[in-house]
Write a protein that holds these residues in place. Structure first.
Motif, PDB file in Angstrom:
ATOM      1  N   VAL A   1       8.518  50.034 -62.470  1.00  0.00           N
ATOM      2  CA  VAL A   1       7.506  49.424 -61.701  1.00  0.00           C
ATOM      3  C   VAL A   1       6.465  50.162 -61.686  1.00  0.00           C
ATOM      4  CG1 VAL A   1       6.607  48.607 -59.374  1.00  0.00           C
ATOM      5  CG2 VAL A   1       8.982  47.875 -60.345  1.00  0.00           C
ATOM      6  N   MET A   2       6.424  51.518 -61.410  1.00  0.00           N
ATOM      7  CA  MET A   2       5.347  52.462 -61.113  1.00  0.00           C
ATOM      8  C   MET A   2       4.667  52.640 -62.430  1.00  0.00           C
ATOM      9  SD  MET A   2       6.733  55.673 -58.747  1.00  0.00           S
ATOM     10  CE  MET A   2       8.333  55.895 -59.190  1.00  0.00           C
ATOM     11  N   ASP A   3       5.348  52.577 -63.562  1.00  0.00           N
ATOM     12  CA  ASP A   3       4.748  52.805 -65.003  1.00  0.00           C
ATOM     13  C   ASP A   3       3.930  51.585 -65.412  1.00  0.00           C
ATOM     14  OD1 ASP A   3       5.378  55.200 -65.760  1.00  0.00           O
ATOM     15  OD2 ASP A   3       7.140  54.683 -66.789  1.00  0.00           O
ATOM     16  N   ALA A   4       4.415  50.357 -64.801  1.00  0.00           N
ATOM     17  CA  ALA A   4       3.510  49.281 -64.993  1.00  0.00           C
ATOM     18  C   ALA A   4       2.339  49.169 -64.396  1.00  0.00           C
ATOM     19  CB  ALA A   4       4.301  47.846 -64.665  1.00  0.00           C
ATOM     20  N   LEU A   5       2.317  49.743 -63.087  1.00  0.00           N
ATOM     21  CA  LEU A   5       1.058  49.790 -62.410  1.00  0.00           C
ATOM     22  C   LEU A   5       0.221  50.792 -62.991  1.00  0.00           C
ATOM     23  CD1 LEU A   5       2.819  49.989 -58.612  1.00  0.00           C
ATOM     24  CD2 LEU A   5       1.300  48.063 -59.547  1.00  0.00           C
ATOM     25  N   LEU A   6       0.463  52.105 -63.439  1.00  0.00           N
ATOM     26  CA  LEU A   6      -0.118  53.034 -63.969  1.00  0.00           C
ATOM     27  C   LEU A   6      -0.766  52.510 -65.173  1.00  0.00           C
ATOM     28  CD1 LEU A   6       1.683  56.105 -62.964  1.00  0.00           C
ATOM     29  CD2 LEU A   6      -0.529  55.566 -61.992  1.00  0.00           C
TER      30      LEU A   6
ATOM     31  N   PHE B   1       3.972  62.683 -62.007  1.00  0.00           N
ATOM     32  CA  PHE B   1       5.015  63.431 -61.301  1.00  0.00           C
ATOM     33  C   PHE B   1       6.010  64.165 -62.212  1.00  0.00           C
ATOM     34  CE2 PHE B   1       4.210  59.395 -58.800  1.00  0.00           C
ATOM     35  CZ  PHE B   1       3.896  59.989 -57.832  1.00  0.00           C
ATOM     36  N   PRO B   2       5.356  65.411 -62.851  1.00  0.00           N
ATOM     37  CA  PRO B   2       5.996  65.869 -63.984  1.00  0.00           C
ATOM     38  C   PRO B   2       7.587  66.467 -63.442  1.00  0.00           C
ATOM     39  CG  PRO B   2       4.229  67.245 -63.477  1.00  0.00           C
ATOM     40  CD  PRO B   2       4.188  65.858 -62.861  1.00  0.00           C
ATOM     41  N   ASP B   3       8.670  66.297 -64.238  1.00  0.00           N
ATOM     42  CA  ASP B   3       9.914  66.493 -64.031  1.00  0.00           C
ATOM     43  C   ASP B   3      10.270  68.135 -64.100  1.00  0.00           C
ATOM     44  OD1 ASP B   3      10.208  66.913 -66.750  1.00  0.00           O
ATOM     45  OD2 ASP B   3      11.594  65.180 -66.763  1.00  0.00           O
TER      46      ASP B   3
ATOM     47  N   ALA C   1      13.276  63.698 -55.448  1.00  0.00           N
ATOM     48  CA  ALA C   1      12.255  62.761 -54.753  1.00  0.00           C
ATOM     49  C   ALA C   1      12.719  61.261 -54.566  1.00  0.00           C
ATOM     50  CB  ALA C   1      11.057  62.833 -55.565  1.00  0.00           C
ATOM     51  N   ASP C   2      12.087  60.734 -53.312  1.00  0.00           N
ATOM     52  CA  ASP C   2      12.386  59.420 -53.119  1.00  0.00           C
ATOM     53  C   ASP C   2      11.487  58.613 -53.919  1.00  0.00           C
ATOM     54  OD1 ASP C   2      12.558  56.727 -52.031  1.00  0.00           O
ATOM     55  OD2 ASP C   2      12.538  57.444 -49.812  1.00  0.00           O
TER      56      ASP C   2
ATOM     57  N   LEU D   1       6.169  55.680 -55.275  1.00  0.00           N
ATOM     58  CA  LEU D   1       5.531  54.364 -55.464  1.00  0.00           C
ATOM     59  C   LEU D   1       4.372  54.031 -54.512  1.00  0.00           C
ATOM     60  CD1 LEU D   1       5.346  51.602 -56.704  1.00  0.00           C
ATOM     61  CD2 LEU D   1       7.160  50.690 -55.089  1.00  0.00           C
ATOM     62  N   SER D   2       4.437  54.667 -53.274  1.00  0.00           N
ATOM     63  CA  SER D   2       3.710  54.740 -52.607  1.00  0.00           C
ATOM     64  C   SER D   2       2.496  55.320 -52.846  1.00  0.00           C
ATOM     65  CB  SER D   2       4.102  54.978 -50.787  1.00  0.00           C
ATOM     66  OG  SER D   2       4.885  53.902 -50.274  1.00  0.00           O
ATOM     67  N   ARG D   3       2.663  56.539 -53.477  1.00  0.00           N
ATOM     68  CA  ARG D   3       1.590  57.404 -53.819  1.00  0.00           C
ATOM     69  C   ARG D   3       1.072  56.638 -55.018  1.00  0.00           C
ATOM     70  NH1 ARG D   3       4.127  63.401 -53.658  1.00  0.00           N
ATOM     71  NH2 ARG D   3       2.205  63.787 -54.804  1.00  0.00           N
ATOM     72  N   VAL D   4       1.521  56.105 -55.775  1.00  0.00           N
ATOM     73  CA  VAL D   4       1.251  55.233 -57.044  1.00  0.00           C
ATOM     74  C   VAL D   4       0.131  54.312 -56.607  1.00  0.00           C
ATOM     75  CG1 VAL D   4       1.459  53.695 -58.873  1.00  0.00           C
ATOM     76  CG2 VAL D   4       2.879  55.847 -58.733  1.00  0.00           C
ATOM     77  N   VAL D   5       0.488  53.658 -55.331  1.00  0.00           N
ATOM     78  CA  VAL D   5      -0.399  52.385 -54.864  1.00  0.00           C
ATOM     79  C   VAL D   5      -1.601  53.062 -54.348  1.00  0.00           C
ATOM     80  CG1 VAL D   5      -0.450  50.527 -53.122  1.00  0.00           C
ATOM     81  CG2 VAL D   5       1.761  51.006 -54.597  1.00  0.00           C
TER      82      VAL D   5
END
Ligand code: MG
Length: 392
Positions: A278-283, A295-297, A305-306, A311-315
């Protein structure tokens, strides 16, 4: 006149008159920030050899990340910190322009994206002859002068009144001299033409354009959108795909729900494959790359990380760029355990973080009929699509 033509764009205004929390130059017009459109117009003018933008000191990164970088303008545009007043911002920009070898400076508001290219040429030509030239249009409305109580004191002679616009063009040394002098004297003008007048220079009027709208209120933005034929709010879509390996002894987290299972997904974060897609789709929709970049691993901050927090940070990042999620659809490919009893909770979690109604989020799950890595329970995959719309 020796030296280059450098454009200086004050863009340090806030969104107060727009009634928006975003600075007005960052609002979207035709899917691009207003400031980006203004800069693209300037960069297309052959005579302009450099562009300097003065933006608020605390939002230089925001302007670079939302108005320059996504549009390939990072190299072409020089960003400097603006000041408290418009005049301070122009001053900082002119200082930079001189350092870049400016002979003439073209000052143009960051919120006037519709100025026709020939207007810039007219103003530059006139400034080449006179040293100071400003775009202006004849007043068509009758102008009254009134006292603070709202009683008319007199009616001004309309035939001699002009509404001033930008672009305004000046001999660079004359403008820099006037800015220095005003700073020492504590004089503040509302436009550079007024400043030059105060400093004792003759200012030439050049016929401006009624299309050269200064976008400072929601009505202006609506008008500009209408002129561009933009009847609906712009939208974009993006797609995201993620895969994680299944291992023994890890919790299985999907859409923020811990699903009872003897195996869990392996990853640097909680490995919530569904939320990652979902995060990748938004970005992707906003053109900001993917979560691996954000958010590099390799960063220990994201260990365990939760993903719902991420996701909140992406939004939030989307919001900074002028967009918000409108609809998300995600499909999980997993052989076992049974996902169906948990999809409603996953959907509600995602909707809450996305700031949209649960009805605008769909979570689906499929097995792969025992085929491939999913079928052998070696891993899970998720594919998401997202639609985003411009923030009003
Ligand atoms: Mg992942």
């Amino acid at each position: 006149m020796a030296g280059k033509v450098i454009a200086v764009v004050p863009a340090a205004g806030s969104g107060r008159r727009m009634g928006s929390s975003r600075a007005k130059q960052l609002l979207l017009l035709g899917g691009r920030p207003i400031l980006t459109r203004t800069l693209q117009v300037l960069l297309d003018i052959a005579e302009v050899e450099g562009v300097v933008v003065s933006a608020p000191a605390d939002s230089l990164d925001l302007v670079a990340n939302t108005c320059l970088e996504p549009y390939g303008l990072s190299q072409a545009v020089v960003l400097v910190a603006g000041g408290k007043e418009r005049q301070d911002s122009v001053h900082n920009g002119v200082t930079k322009a001189l350092a870049l070898g400016a002979g003439r400076v073209l000052v143009h508001d960051g919120v006037r994206p519709l100025a026709p290219p020939e207007l810039f040429r007219r103003v530059l030509d006139a400034a080449g002859e006179s040293g100071c030239a400003i775009g202006a249009i004849p007043c068509v409305d009758t102008i009254k002068q009134a006292g603070p109580e709202g009683w008319v004191e007199k009616t001004l002679d309309r035939s001699r009144l002009w509404q001033v616009q930008t672009p305004q063009a000046f001999d660079a040394a004359l403008l820099a001299g006037a800015l220095d002098k005003a700073k020492q004297a504590g004089f503040v003008a509302t436009d550079e033409g007024g400043l030059m007048e105060w400093a004792g220079h003759r200012v030439r009027l050049v016929e401006g354009s009624r299309r050269n709208l200064k976008i400072t209120t929601p009505d202006d933005l609506e008008l500009a959108r209408g002129w561009l034929g933009e009847t609906d709010m712009p939208w974009r879509m993006g797609q995201g795909l993620d895969v994680h390996r299944l291992v023994n002894g890890r919790p299985l987290v999907l859409g923020g729900v811990e699903v009872p299972s003897s195996m869990g997904l392996l990853g640097h974060s909680d490995a919530d494959v569904l939320t990652h897609a979902v995060m990748d789709a938004l970005l992707a929709a906003v053109g900001m790359g993917d979560i691996g970049g954000m958010f590099p691993d390799s960063d220990p901050a994201f260990k365990g990380a939760d993903s719902m927090e991420l996701l909140s940070r992406v939004v939030q990042r989307l919001g900074e760029a002028g967009w918000r999620p409108q609809q998300v659809s995600v499909t999980l490919a997993a052989q076992r355990p049974k996902i169906a009893p948990h999809v409603e909770a996953m959907r509600d979690n995602l909707a809450a973080r996305l700031g949209i109604e649960p009805g605008m989020v769909n979570v689906a799950a499929t097995t792969s009929e025992e085929l491939g890595f999913v079928g052998r329970s070696e891993g899970m995959a998720a594919l998401a699509t997202a639609v985003i719309v411009a923030v009003e």
